[in-house]
Every structure is written in C-alpha cells, then in structure tokens.
Scaffold this motif. Sequence first.
Motif, short mmCIF file in Angstrom:
data_model
loop_
_atom_site.label_atom_id
_atom_site.label_comp_id
_atom_site.label_asym_id
_atom_site.label_seq_id
_atom_site.Cartn_x
_atom_site.Cartn_y
_atom_site.Cartn_z
N ARG A 84 12.26 10.01 3.11
CA ARG A 84 12.11 12.18 3.86
C ARG A 84 10.22 12.39 3.57
NH1 ARG A 84 17.50 12.63 1.28
NH2 ARG A 84 18.51 12.69 2.76
N THR A 85 10.42 12.44 2.14
CA THR A 85 8.80 12.80 1.61
C THR A 85 7.61 12.18 2.24
OG1 THR A 85 9.75 13.85 -0.15
CG2 THR A 85 7.08 12.96 0.06
N ALA A 86 8.07 11.14 2.50
CA ALA A 86 7.26 9.67 3.23
C ALA A 86 6.70 9.93 5.14
CB ALA A 86 7.13 8.88 3.17
N ALA A 87 7.86 10.88 5.60
CA ALA A 87 7.82 11.34 6.89
C ALA A 87 7.51 12.28 7.34
CB ALA A 87 9.26 11.41 7.31
N LEU B 212 -0.98 8.30 -2.84
CA LEU B 212 -0.27 6.25 -2.28
C LEU B 212 -0.43 5.56 -3.66
CD1 LEU B 212 -4.06 6.69 -1.51
CD2 LEU B 212 -2.22 6.52 0.44
N ARG B 213 -0.56 5.81 -5.10
CA ARG B 213 -0.29 5.44 -6.00
C ARG B 213 1.27 4.69 -6.19
NH1 ARG B 213 -3.59 8.29 -9.43
NH2 ARG B 213 -1.78 9.40 -10.07
N SER B 214 2.07 5.84 -5.82
CA SER B 214 3.87 5.00 -6.34
C SER B 214 4.06 4.83 -4.30
CB SER B 214 4.19 7.19 -5.75
OG SER B 214 4.59 7.41 -4.43
N TYR B 215 2.95 4.97 -3.40
CA TYR B 215 3.44 3.89 -1.83
C TYR B 215 3.14 2.33 -2.58
CZ TYR B 215 3.48 7.98 0.82
OH TYR B 215 4.26 9.01 1.62
N VAL B 216 2.28 1.80 -3.12
CA VAL B 216 1.62 0.62 -3.66
C VAL B 216 2.05 -0.12 -5.02
CG1 VAL B 216 -0.18 0.93 -1.94
CG2 VAL B 216 -1.28 1.61 -5.04
N ASP B 217 2.74 0.65 -5.86
CA ASP B 217 3.60 0.41 -7.18
C ASP B 217 4.96 0.15 -7.13
OD1 ASP B 217 0.86 0.58 -8.20
OD2 ASP B 217 0.38 2.24 -9.26
N ASP B 218 5.34 1.39 -6.21
CA ASP B 218 6.66 1.36 -6.57
C ASP B 218 7.57 1.02 -4.86
OD1 ASP B 218 9.63 2.58 -7.34
OD2 ASP B 218 8.78 4.10 -6.86
N LEU B 219 7.70 2.94 -4.21
CA LEU B 219 7.89 2.06 -2.55
C LEU B 219 7.80 1.03 -2.35
CD1 LEU B 219 10.27 3.53 -0.74
CD2 LEU B 219 8.59 4.68 -0.23
N PRO C 142 -1.70 -5.97 -0.68
CA PRO C 142 -2.89 -5.26 -1.91
C PRO C 142 -4.37 -5.16 -0.81
CG PRO C 142 -1.21 -8.18 -1.20
CD PRO C 142 -0.87 -7.41 -0.16
N ARG C 143 -4.72 -5.36 0.80
CA ARG C 143 -5.32 -5.07 0.97
C ARG C 143 -5.16 -2.92 1.17
NH1 ARG C 143 -10.26 -3.58 1.84
NH2 ARG C 143 -10.97 -3.55 4.07
N TRP C 144 -3.66 -2.47 0.88
CA TRP C 144 -3.64 -1.35 0.47
C TRP C 144 -4.13 -1.13 -0.81
CZ3 TRP C 144 1.64 1.03 2.67
CH2 TRP C 144 1.72 0.59 3.76
N ARG C 145 -3.76 -1.46 -1.90
CA ARG C 145 -4.60 -1.60 -3.03
C ARG C 145 -5.52 -1.11 -3.00
NH1 ARG C 145 -0.81 -4.80 -3.88
NH2 ARG C 145 1.24 -3.83 -5.09
N GLU C 146 -6.89 -2.17 -2.20
CA GLU C 146 -8.11 -2.22 -1.69
C GLU C 146 -8.95 -0.98 -1.54
OE1 GLU C 146 -9.85 -6.27 -0.10
OE2 GLU C 146 -8.70 -7.06 -0.84
#
Length: 281
Positions: free
Chosen positions: A229-232, A252-259, A165-169
């Motif tokens: 691998r892409t995140a690394a 960033l959206r993919s991080y908080v919405d998916d992975l 939640p804080r990441w999204r903010e």
Amino acid sequence: MAETGRRRGLDSRGYIEREGSLGRVPGAFRAVVAVARDQVLSMLAARLHSAYLYGSIPRGTARPGRSDLDLLVALREEPTEADRAETRVLDETLDKEFPQIDGARTLLVSRARVLSDLERYDLGWFVACLCTPLLGEDLAEDLPRYRPDSLLARETNGDLALHLPRWRERIAEASTDEARRSLVRGYSRRLVRTGFTLVMPRWNGWTSDLREMAEAFGEYYPERAAQMRTAAVAAYEPGAVSGGPVAHAAVLRSYVDDLGPWLAEEYARVHGVKTPRPGDR
C-alpha cells in the motif's frame, strides 16, 4: 478473499477487456493527443504500421500537470536509431508545448516483435489489452484473447530478479533527491504491478489502478500488505514519502534489500521465471 463471479476488467467469458478508449480522453488532454497523432503520422509516414495511447490519458483518469502522455508506435520494420532520435525530439517538443502533461514517452517497436511468439504474452498482451488504437491497423486483430492466468503472470512480470542488480546500480548513482524521487516512483510502480500479477490468477481479474492492485495483493499476503500500500502511494506521489532525501534513500534500500528480493523469489515459486529475452543478463 476475492468474491466469486465477474470481476472488473473481465468480459462475460473471463477474458481481459481492453481498457481505455479515445472517447475517455479528458478534455484537457485532447489537444496534445491530436498534435501527437498528427506528428507521428507526419514523421514516420510510410514506415508506420500503427500507433496507440496507453496509461491514464485513454483510461480517463489523467490529472493535468501530473500525468504523462504515453505512446506506443509500431513500425513495419525494426526501428532504427534515426527513428528513436526523432521520437525523442517529439517527446521533448510535446512536453514543452503542453503544460498539462508531465512528460511524454514514446515506446517504439516493430510489428514483427509485437506479433512474435516470444512477446505474445508480454508486449502482445500489452498492445491488445492496455493500448488504445490511435493510428493504423490494430495489431490486436492478430493476437489472441487473454485470461488472467499463470502464463500471463509469468511472461509479464516474471523477470524482477533480473532487474534488481541494475536497480542497485542506479540507486548508488543517484546523486540528487530529484533523481531518487524519480527512482522511487518508477520502482514503486513496478513492484506494485508485480505484486498484483503475482495474485492475479487467484483474484481473477484485471485493474490498472495501483491502489486497487495493492489491495488485491494484500488479500493474499497480509503480512506484506502495508508495504505494498505504501508503494502504491509512492508510485502516484513520490513526494508523499515523508522525511525528504533520507526517506527516499531508505525506501529505495528497502525495495532492493527486502521487498524486491522477496517478491522475485515468491514470484518464481508460484509462476516460474519469464522466458529469457536476447540481451538478458
């Protein structure tokens, strides 16, 4: 899958070996380490219990102009706001004086916190295994040996769901591409490390190399391997994300919405949730 026998990062009894040493500090960084040591000693004097280096500099993998100087300072009592203000000045001074570092960061803690039962398998493990002694008495002498087991996995990274939640903010607040690039770097590192500790007990070893972490994760979750691998890559070089500002926002959206949500749920299923800390929300 992972080979049997001794894995890199473990000793002959299966405990995680302490990584890094002052002898591995690259020549380009020795001057800044020496100045940081002297300044910490002078600044904190009798309140200082011990100080440590961590990260790529004591591991010997730091790159001039690219790597941070990371310090952990343990005080005999709880840090005060004045202590934190002094260390912020120290970080800013080191960053300005030494172009070979890309920022300095000092983590300020108390001896009691490091040795507490609550932090034994998180901050305590971090000091004992990932920090290189620089000053004072080594707190690792009062901590246990650590294996790459499910308890360690849970207590180090079993709180990702609390952070999302804080990441999204922060993503919503990021108004410049520079700010988004910084978030890509930080969140990529956290996701790769969490992905690695998810599989760490099965992989049966330890590494701080983010690319190796991603590969280890991919052995057990091939359907998510490409994402990790892409995140690394982004963790080391956020500028490598092609497409500029639009691409950074999409990552960033993919991080908080998916992975991120998937990883938090899978982590809780496999290892459970980290013991709550005061102030968790």
